[in-house]
Design an enzyme around this catalytic site. Structure first.
Site, mmCIF file in Angstrom:
data_model
loop_
_atom_site.group_PDB
_atom_site.id
_atom_site.type_symbol
_atom_site.label_atom_id
_atom_site.label_comp_id
_atom_site.label_asym_id
_atom_site.label_seq_id
_atom_site.Cartn_x
_atom_site.Cartn_y
_atom_site.Cartn_z
ATOM 1 N N LYS A 96 6.225 -7.801 5.912
ATOM 2 C CA LYS A 96 5.130 -7.998 4.964
ATOM 3 C C LYS A 96 5.660 -8.821 3.793
ATOM 4 O O LYS A 96 6.634 -8.452 3.132
ATOM 5 C CB LYS A 96 4.586 -6.659 4.471
ATOM 6 C CG LYS A 96 3.330 -6.800 3.595
ATOM 7 C CD LYS A 96 3.672 -6.954 2.132
ATOM 8 C CE LYS A 96 2.413 -7.143 1.281
ATOM 9 N NZ LYS A 96 2.642 -6.815 -0.119
ATOM 10 N N GLY A 130 3.706 -10.411 -3.286
ATOM 11 C CA GLY A 130 4.238 -10.154 -4.620
ATOM 12 C C GLY A 130 5.034 -11.325 -5.158
ATOM 13 O O GLY A 130 4.748 -12.489 -4.892
ATOM 14 N N GLY A 164 -2.921 -11.170 -3.494
ATOM 15 C CA GLY A 164 -3.711 -10.636 -4.599
ATOM 16 C C GLY A 164 -3.756 -11.516 -5.834
ATOM 17 O O GLY A 164 -4.840 -11.799 -6.356
ATOM 18 N N ASP A 195 -0.021 -4.257 3.309
ATOM 19 C CA ASP A 195 0.970 -3.276 3.765
ATOM 20 C C ASP A 195 0.439 -2.492 4.957
ATOM 21 O O ASP A 195 1.156 -2.257 5.941
ATOM 22 C CB ASP A 195 1.315 -2.296 2.633
ATOM 23 C CG ASP A 195 2.150 -2.930 1.534
ATOM 24 O OD1 ASP A 195 2.825 -3.938 1.808
ATOM 25 O OD2 ASP A 195 2.129 -2.406 0.406
ATOM 26 N N LYS A 199 3.255 2.637 0.116
ATOM 27 C CA LYS A 199 4.262 1.919 0.903
ATOM 28 C C LYS A 199 5.064 2.901 1.767
ATOM 29 O O LYS A 199 5.326 2.641 2.950
ATOM 30 C CB LYS A 199 5.185 1.124 -0.014
ATOM 31 C CG LYS A 199 4.487 -0.030 -0.722
ATOM 32 C CD LYS A 199 5.440 -0.852 -1.547
ATOM 33 C CE LYS A 199 4.723 -1.954 -2.305
ATOM 34 N NZ LYS A 199 4.016 -2.904 -1.434
#
Length: 296
Positions: free
Chosen positions: A29, A32, A65, A195, A251
């Protein structure tokens, strides 16, 4: 000048790991801060390409995001979150799909290809890869008042993964890059947490590893020290005692679910470290937290 013998020792240290994971699938994944900064992006792409060239099959699931938030701001639409989930009405869903599938996915595919890989972009709609259903959030109203259902729009959860398209790409030496957009039974589009998608994809493929790249070192203990390895039992104890809290809970739960569903090992690692993926897979120390079914 670096000692060439030291370089040889690094390769020798990696050899047993290469042998162990050869022809195995690793789901990563990507999101960020690892998606920001040219050095980290280049490091990620090189890690993924190297895995493929030595016979390991990386499958990438990406987030986006910040990019979605930026686009919503540009069109004058305010982002709203409930319990960490983006409220997604029809207009927002259009933006989410446009950004994740049309922009972030293609940029990531291009990045990997520019560094020597053969990446192919997918969304959950391709080959009905991700069938989804509406996520139902509930919130306690108070003592003895039960649960109140919260509607956050077109936010979904994974109903089923159909991995055929991924497996077909792997057989032809391609690197699948997946945007976390799912499709409902009536053809409706859902925004799904990356996730969660990564965990379910890893489970469906019975992956050797699930690796979640994060913006922190990994899971920490009561003293704030990094925990290099923990098992399912210990992870649940730390969550019950609220040592594991906040954004780390989903997570860790993602990792626990994946382990229950057939993934061999899971990792939560610091994506801010250059070549974090290689360091975690091919060295004795690693750069994050490994979560396993049980301690050896």
């Amino acid at each position: 000048m670096e000692n060439p013998i030291d370089k040889a020792k690094v390769l020798i240290e990696a050899l047993p790991y290469i042998r162990r994971f050869y022809d195995k699938t690793v789901v990563i994944k990507y999101g960020g801060s690892t998606m920001e900064g040219e050095d980290l992006k280049r490091s990620f792409a090189l890690d993924v390409v190297l895995l493929k060239y030595i016979g390991i099959h990386p499958v990438i699931v990406h987030g986006g995001g910040p990019q979605i938030g930026e686009m919503l701001t540009r069109i004058g639409k305010k982002s709203e979150f409930i319990e960490g989930m983006r409220v997604t009405d029809a207009e927002t869903m259009d933006v989410v799909e446009m950004v994740l599938v049309g922009k972030v996915n293609k940029e990531l595919v291009n990045l990997i290809n520019q560094h020597g890989g053969k990446a192919v972009g997918l969304s959950g709609k391709d080959g009905r890869l991700i069938t989804a259903k509406k996520l139902r959030l509930s919130k306690a109203e108070g003592k003895d008042q039960g649960q109140n259902l919260i509607d956050i729009g077109m936010v979904g959860e994974v109903k089923e993964i159909h991995p055929g398209v991924i497996e077909a790409l792997e057989r032809e030496s391609f690197i699948p890059v997946i945007a976390p957009v799912g499709v409902g039974e009536e053809g409706e589009t859902y925004n799904i947490n990356a996730d969660l998608v990564a965990g379910k994809v890893a489970s469906a493929l019975k992956a050797e590893k699930l690796i979640l790249l994060t913006d922190v070192e990994g899971v920490k203990d009561e003293r704030g020290q990094l925990i290099p390895t923990l098992d399912v039992k210990e992870a649940r104890r730390l969550m019950a005692q609220k040592v594991i809290s906040s954004g780390m809970i989903p997570k860790v739960n993602c990792c626990l679910d994946a382990l229950t569903e057939g993934v061999t090992k899971t990792h939560i690692i610091d994506g801010r470290v250059e070549h974090a993926i290689l360091l975690e897979i091919f060295t004795d120390v690693g750069v994050g937290t490994e979560i396993t079914k049980e301690m050896k």
